[in-house]
Design an enzyme around this catalytic site. Structure first.
Site, PDB file in Angstrom:
ATOM      1  N   CYS A 234      31.904   4.651  11.031  1.00 57.89           N
ATOM      2  CA  CYS A 234      30.761   5.462  10.775  1.00 57.89           C
ATOM      3  C   CYS A 234      30.203   6.323  12.208  1.00 57.89           C
ATOM      4  CB  CYS A 234      29.737   4.368  10.229  1.00 57.89           C
ATOM      5  SG  CYS A 234      28.001   4.803  10.325  1.00 57.89           S
TER       6      CYS A 234
ATOM      7  N   CYS B  60      26.870   5.267  13.246  1.00 57.90           N
ATOM      8  CA  CYS B  60      26.817   4.024  13.788  1.00 57.90           C
ATOM      9  C   CYS B  60      27.361   3.897  15.079  1.00 57.90           C
ATOM     10  CB  CYS B  60      27.789   3.058  12.928  1.00 57.90           C
ATOM     11  SG  CYS B  60      27.064   2.839  11.093  1.00 57.90           S
TER      12      CYS B  60
END
Length: 130
Positions: free
Chosen positions: A30, A33
């Site tokens: 991600c 993230c």
């Protein structure tokens, strides 16, 4: 204190009945993230009185399902055993620091008084339900 990598095996042992716990649900693939990771880690180093836990949703699918995680990164805050914040999306450092201060300042007596679950504990609510 730095953050803790939380798993199904150590999750309950790292939760607090009092105080603040910040959970970061993330995945290695991600992009947002990865951008938020250093912000979260810096805050964990700075705020030793808060428990910071990272949960890899790829490895900990049951924990992600328990918290109904649909998007990552997702931040969840638990204060005095009550979930008080749940939001998907990365934050910048200043925004995250502002959130942490707001969570510290949160009046938990007011939160408990306004909580539907706590209203059911009141004698009038129990009587009305009978």
């Amino acid at each position: 204190m730095s953050y803790i990598n939380l798993t199904a095996d150590n999750f309950n042992a790292n939760m607090r009945e009092e105080g603040l716990v910040i959970l970061d649900f993330w995945a290695p693939w991600c992009g947002p993230c990865k951008m938020f990771g250093p912000v979260f880690e810096a805050a964990a180093e700075k705020h030793a009185d808060i428990v910071f836990g990272k949960i890899n949703t790829e490895d900990e699918r049951d924990l992600a399902a328990h918290f109904n995680i649909r998007s990552i990164p997702t931040l969840i805050a638990i204060k005095d055993g009550i979930m008080v914040f749940n939001q998907a999306g990365a934050m910048m450092g200043a925004q995250f620091e502002q959130l942490l201060q707001s969570l510290r300042d949160l009046d938990m007596d007011k939160v408990r008084a306004e909580s539907p679950a706590s209203r059911n504990d009141r004698p009038a609510a129990r009587a009305a339900a009978m």
